[in-house]
Write a protein that holds these residues in place. Structure first.
Motif, mmCIF file in Angstrom:
data_model
loop_
_atom_site.group_PDB
_atom_site.id
_atom_site.type_symbol
_atom_site.label_atom_id
_atom_site.label_comp_id
_atom_site.label_asym_id
_atom_site.label_seq_id
_atom_site.Cartn_x
_atom_site.Cartn_y
_atom_site.Cartn_z
ATOM 1 N N GLY A 35 44.272 -24.772 -2.930
ATOM 2 C CA GLY A 35 44.158 -25.289 -1.569
ATOM 3 C C GLY A 35 44.659 -24.275 -0.548
ATOM 4 O O GLY A 35 44.403 -24.390 0.642
ATOM 5 N N ILE A 36 45.369 -23.274 -1.034
ATOM 6 C CA ILE A 36 45.842 -22.178 -0.193
ATOM 7 C C ILE A 36 45.534 -20.903 -0.949
ATOM 8 O O ILE A 36 45.526 -20.902 -2.170
ATOM 9 C CB ILE A 36 47.372 -22.256 0.019
ATOM 10 N N ALA A 82 48.372 -23.219 -6.702
ATOM 11 C CA ALA A 82 47.836 -23.534 -8.027
ATOM 12 C C ALA A 82 46.566 -24.371 -7.903
ATOM 13 O O ALA A 82 45.622 -24.207 -8.666
ATOM 14 C CB ALA A 82 48.880 -24.274 -8.860
ATOM 15 N N ALA A 83 46.563 -25.253 -6.933
ATOM 16 C CA ALA A 83 45.400 -26.142 -6.759
ATOM 17 C C ALA A 83 44.295 -25.473 -5.968
ATOM 18 O O ALA A 83 43.263 -26.081 -5.710
ATOM 19 C CB ALA A 83 45.832 -27.431 -6.065
ATOM 20 N N GLN A 91 57.967 -25.005 -2.994
ATOM 21 C CA GLN A 91 57.324 -25.757 -4.069
ATOM 22 C C GLN A 91 55.950 -26.253 -3.626
ATOM 23 O O GLN A 91 54.974 -26.177 -4.381
ATOM 24 C CB GLN A 91 58.185 -26.948 -4.494
ATOM 25 N N ALA A 92 55.892 -26.731 -2.396
ATOM 26 C CA ALA A 92 54.607 -27.195 -1.871
ATOM 27 C C ALA A 92 53.603 -26.046 -1.845
ATOM 28 O O ALA A 92 52.465 -26.179 -2.303
ATOM 29 C CB ALA A 92 54.787 -27.778 -0.470
ATOM 30 N N LEU A 93 54.025 -24.920 -1.339
ATOM 31 C CA LEU A 93 53.121 -23.773 -1.276
ATOM 32 C C LEU A 93 52.662 -23.367 -2.672
ATOM 33 O O LEU A 93 51.486 -23.092 -2.900
ATOM 34 C CB LEU A 93 53.831 -22.593 -0.602
ATOM 35 N N ARG A 94 53.598 -23.361 -3.604
ATOM 36 C CA ARG A 94 53.273 -22.946 -4.961
ATOM 37 C C ARG A 94 52.231 -23.882 -5.579
ATOM 38 O O ARG A 94 51.255 -23.441 -6.184
ATOM 39 C CB ARG A 94 54.542 -22.964 -5.801
ATOM 40 N N MET A 95 52.458 -25.173 -5.398
ATOM 41 C CA MET A 95 51.527 -26.153 -5.954
ATOM 42 C C MET A 95 50.143 -26.025 -5.340
ATOM 43 O O MET A 95 49.130 -26.110 -6.030
ATOM 44 C CB MET A 95 52.062 -27.559 -5.709
ATOM 45 N N HIS A 96 50.095 -25.856 -4.041
ATOM 46 C CA HIS A 96 48.800 -25.756 -3.382
ATOM 47 C C HIS A 96 48.100 -24.462 -3.743
ATOM 48 O O HIS A 96 46.877 -24.394 -3.794
ATOM 49 C CB HIS A 96 48.966 -25.879 -1.875
ATOM 50 N N GLU A 113 46.613 -16.158 3.057
ATOM 51 C CA GLU A 113 47.271 -16.908 4.131
ATOM 52 C C GLU A 113 48.763 -16.681 4.122
ATOM 53 O O GLU A 113 49.408 -16.597 5.171
ATOM 54 C CB GLU A 113 46.962 -18.395 3.978
ATOM 55 N N ILE A 114 49.323 -16.586 2.936
ATOM 56 C CA ILE A 114 50.762 -16.394 2.838
ATOM 57 C C ILE A 114 51.145 -14.984 3.279
ATOM 58 O O ILE A 114 52.119 -14.787 4.002
ATOM 59 C CB ILE A 114 51.224 -16.678 1.392
ATOM 60 N N GLY A 173 61.768 -27.276 -0.858
ATOM 61 C CA GLY A 173 60.589 -28.120 -0.730
ATOM 62 C C GLY A 173 59.355 -27.358 -0.335
ATOM 63 O O GLY A 173 58.284 -27.506 -0.933
ATOM 64 N N ILE A 174 59.480 -26.522 0.674
ATOM 65 C CA ILE A 174 58.291 -25.880 1.210
ATOM 66 C C ILE A 174 57.710 -24.888 0.212
ATOM 67 O O ILE A 174 56.498 -24.834 0.030
ATOM 68 C CB ILE A 174 58.619 -25.188 2.543
ATOM 69 N N LEU A 194 58.449 -18.877 2.195
ATOM 70 C CA LEU A 194 57.300 -18.049 1.843
ATOM 71 C C LEU A 194 57.644 -17.055 0.749
ATOM 72 O O LEU A 194 56.889 -16.853 -0.187
ATOM 73 C CB LEU A 194 56.806 -17.282 3.077
#
Lengths: 235, 235
Positions: free
Chosen positions: A96-97, A93-94, A86-91, A101-102, A83-84, A175
């Motif tokens: 938003g991150i 892409a968007a 995927q969330a990071l990957r999407m953000h 930061e990573i 989950g995490i 990460l």
DNA sequence: ACGCATAGTATGGTCAGACCACACTTCGAA
DNA sequence: TTCGAAGTGTGGTCTGACCATACTATGCGT
């Protein structure tokens, strides 16, 4: 202006399950009641129950499968990376991150874990042994890049596990996987990849040696250089 | 042995949207097509489209609202903390997390965030102002202990947000619940609580003062002492 | 021409009921 | 005893319906 911020139907199921997890009523490996049963328990439609289950699925908290029997249905697992990352990957892409930061977070977590005295010396020794195996496997010239990255990730996650901290471990798992797409894009062809991988191998061995000889401060420093160097190559 | 690992219907929508995000065809603030339209585009049912949208929602990538017009439907946002912290929180609930790990993680994240030069000075100033308000509210002698712990946790999460690292912020956010819970549990009765809360207030003010006067190293040190001291009281 | 109440329209949220593929369980026939 | 067929319960998908909401267009009264 609405005072009611739209209470979602699936939320009651989510809350109920999270509460059961905290209280220990539900544990890893347990099977959730069927969707139809949960729907009746909470007096909502099966569609809404499915929303909740789907969320838990995406978060990597349950694994669903069809059929009947003890291994069917929704079973509690814990795969934070699913989950995490995927969330990071999407953000990512968007936008938003950003990658900074990573990378920052990786350095923070990994250097910390390296410096910490190992919580369980036996486990630490196992990690040192297992990472040695991984290093050897990464020496294989036939290895595909994809496979190399997979083993590389395992190497770093294993090292971070020495500190014995669940939060750090879960985040590390996530990460490392979140940026594989980014990495693959930034080093496009195999010609530019070859010299990079040679340096990576050397760095891994140096890090491993520092751990094996119990030079934890030095290991931390090497890890920071390793991560920083690699991301400096991705542009 | 099934070769097909169950291709989910909603995945095509997810992939399509992620791809549009990367290519820039979709950007922050954009409106997604309606669920019915997406269903027809991808030749799947609206229910499956809803699965995809629900996932994006939970991940903090879209905000959905009913009605019509430019602000209705699914709009691309990027709120990484929402998705990541919920995922991590659930996993911590599932795995069970002990107090040592929370304390360790807090010290790691909070001292790091304190030492980092703020990425956005404006935001840093807002944090300093808002934490000042929280400190005042925690001075209220009428405050219930539960409420105090809630504000206390918020205080620390806010401070950690100054570094401007979404990942670190999300980790702190996911710890919020665990923090106020363990803090509340550790000191049972009000008699022993009164002297403790006085020290906590003093420490909070000292930390805030260090931030306000830009003594970041000192702030980090005070935070570590603050957390460690309280932890030592819990036995 | 203007202002404002009204009807219209498109949105996501929820529900009910159906069918499918699948995996295990049970039971009867060889 | 063995093995195959029927039975049962699971999640996955689809259809079609209804609701509350929020914006949009209409048209009436001024």
């Amino acid at each position: 202006m609405s005072i009611n911020p739209a209470p979602r139907a699936y939320q009651v199921v989510l809350d109920s399950i999270e509460s059961d997890l905290r209280s220990g009523k539900l544990a890893l490996g347990d099977q959730l009641p069927g969707e139809r049963a949960l729907a009746e328990q909470h007096q909502i439609s099966r569609a809404s129950v499915r929303d909740a289950i789907r969320i838990l699925d995406v978060l990597g908290l349950v694994k669903t499968s069809t059929g009947s029997g003890p291994n069917s249905g929704a079973v509690i697992i814990s795969n934070p990376a699913a989950g995490i990352s995927q969330a990071l990957r999407m953000h990512l892409a968007a936008k938003g991150i950003n990658v900074r930061e990573i990378v920052e977070s990786r350095i923070l977590l990994e250097t910390w874990a390296a410096q910490m005295p190992p919580r369980n010396p036996l486990h630490a020794q196992q990690v040192i042994d297992r990472t040695a195996v991984l290093i050897m496997r990464m020496d294989d010239a036939q290895l595909s890049r994809e496979e190399f990255h997979r083993i590389d990730a395992e190497f770093h996650v294993l090292l971070a596990s020495m500190a014995g901290n669940t939060v750090v471990e879960s985040m590390m798992e996530s990460l490392r996987h979140s940026i594989s797409h980014y990495v693959a894009e930034s080093i496009p062809n195999d010609e530019s990849w070859q010299p990079v991988v040679r340096v990576l191998r050397r760095q891994h061995k140096a890090i491993h040696h520092a751990f094996a000889t119990n030079q934890r401060e030095r290991a931390a420093q090497l890890i920071e250089e390793h991560i920083t160097w690699f991301y400096s190559q991705t542009r």
